[in-house]
Design an enzyme around this catalytic site. Sequence first.
Site, PDB file in Angstrom:
ATOM      1  N   GLN A 132       0.804  -1.215   0.000  1.00 31.23           N
ATOM      2  CA  GLN A 132       0.000   0.000   0.000  1.00 31.23           C
ATOM      3  C   GLN A 132       0.838   1.266   0.000  1.00 31.23           C
ATOM      4  O   GLN A 132       0.348   2.343  -0.338  1.00 31.23           O
ATOM      5  CB  GLN A 132      -0.958   0.019   1.190  1.00 31.23           C
ATOM      6  CG  GLN A 132      -0.314   0.202   2.548  1.00 31.23           C
ATOM      7  CD  GLN A 132      -1.326   0.125   3.681  1.00 31.23           C
ATOM      8  OE1 GLN A 132      -1.844  -0.940   3.983  1.00 31.23           O
ATOM      9  NE2 GLN A 132      -1.622   1.261   4.297  1.00 31.23           N
ATOM     10  N   CYS A 139      -5.585   0.526   3.190  1.00 37.45           N
ATOM     11  CA  CYS A 139      -5.873  -0.897   3.383  1.00 37.45           C
ATOM     12  C   CYS A 139      -7.335  -1.223   3.064  1.00 37.45           C
ATOM     13  O   CYS A 139      -7.636  -2.277   2.502  1.00 37.45           O
ATOM     14  CB  CYS A 139      -5.521  -1.324   4.798  1.00 37.45           C
ATOM     15  SG  CYS A 139      -6.356  -0.407   6.119  1.00 37.45           S
ATOM     16  N   HIS A 278      -7.109  -2.189  11.241  1.00 38.07           N
ATOM     17  CA  HIS A 278      -6.438  -2.530   9.984  1.00 38.07           C
ATOM     18  C   HIS A 278      -7.277  -3.543   9.208  1.00 38.07           C
ATOM     19  O   HIS A 278      -7.854  -4.464   9.787  1.00 38.07           O
ATOM     20  CB  HIS A 278      -5.057  -3.112  10.277  1.00 38.07           C
ATOM     21  CG  HIS A 278      -4.248  -3.414   9.056  1.00 38.07           C
ATOM     22  ND1 HIS A 278      -3.944  -2.458   8.109  1.00 38.07           N
ATOM     23  CD2 HIS A 278      -3.678  -4.572   8.617  1.00 38.07           C
ATOM     24  CE1 HIS A 278      -3.218  -3.018   7.146  1.00 38.07           C
ATOM     25  NE2 HIS A 278      -3.046  -4.287   7.432  1.00 38.07           N
ATOM     26  N   ASN A 299      -2.030  -9.721   3.718  1.00 33.34           N
ATOM     27  CA  ASN A 299      -1.827  -8.324   4.093  1.00 33.34           C
ATOM     28  C   ASN A 299      -1.370  -7.554   2.860  1.00 33.34           C
ATOM     29  O   ASN A 299      -1.133  -8.137   1.800  1.00 33.34           O
ATOM     30  CB  ASN A 299      -0.802  -8.227   5.224  1.00 33.34           C
ATOM     31  CG  ASN A 299      -0.888  -6.923   5.977  1.00 33.34           C
ATOM     32  OD1 ASN A 299      -1.829  -6.130   5.804  1.00 33.34           O
ATOM     33  ND2 ASN A 299       0.087  -6.664   6.822  1.00 33.34           N
TER      34      ASN A 299
END
Length: 332
Positions: A132, A139, A278, A299
């Site tokens: 990112q 996110c 997150h 992730n």
Amino acid sequence: MKQILILVVLMPLAISHPGSLNQKEWHSFKLQHGKSYRDKTEELIRKEIFQENKVRINMHNHRFAMGLENFKLAINQFTDMYNKEINQMMNAFNIVKNQDMRGTTFISPEYSTLPESVDWRSKGAVTPVRHQGFKCGSCWALVTAAALEGHHFRKTGKLIPLSPQHLLDCSDSYGNQGCKGGWMAEAVAYVKDNGGIATEYSYPYKGVQGECKSQNATIGATSSGFVKIPHGDEKKLAEAVAFFGPVYVSIDGSHDSFHSYSSDVYREPKCSPRNNSHAALVVGYGTDSNGTDYWLVKNFWGTSWGIDGYVKMLRNANNHCGIASFARYPLV
């Protein structure tokens, strides 16, 4: 008495030894992660932070080797940063008030036996790990695009990389705040009303919010809404992942241990099921060789973090880190 005093004085020296740092190691770290600093003063500060974090990482891994920790840590792109600034830069999922009132309620499939393990990567439903970037709390946009990629694949058999940049630039009227944070529910609502989300090829990711250019983009997938998993229900989450596809979740990713995570099953005693800061994507689950159940989570911090960009998070442990607190998957 003198012997006791000598031991007390020497203990800090023994503890600091694992974090000793030489110039070659510092140079290698900067080169590997593309680090550059404004001036010598900032570099000195970053170097000191790096050394402090290195001590913490080495001490944790020493405890891991002794069987006192469940997972390993490693030096990575965040090791020269304070925990607080990492959270400010990377964690930007916002919880919408009354969001449990929205979406279609998940219904367990009848006459189905839950598999012992699932990995949607092996079925071709997951695109490569993205990064990112350090300047954008995106996110929420990345995980929305990733979830839509997986469910579009399930419907069509085609894995098409989709554009989180489209969501960053164009969904602010739905309450999203670009690089300052957003909501997956609002992103899906935008995709539904807009008639789809652009392909990554036609609307590439830049990691900064810009002017909306959706009129020039090619639509890669559509959505008619989302399905909500009952709050905190890990069994329902497993059913959703096994029988329907990847699920976007929000987790407590605010701890030093998460930022430095390297391998094995992540278990953080300080994790909260209510500090969902997150966004990430559950692409599977399983049980490791020690008999520990885990969620396989994608992730968006690049492949140098974690297990090639993934984390195994503790499963069936009272909603550890809030992984099942706000779990959803898009309808396509």
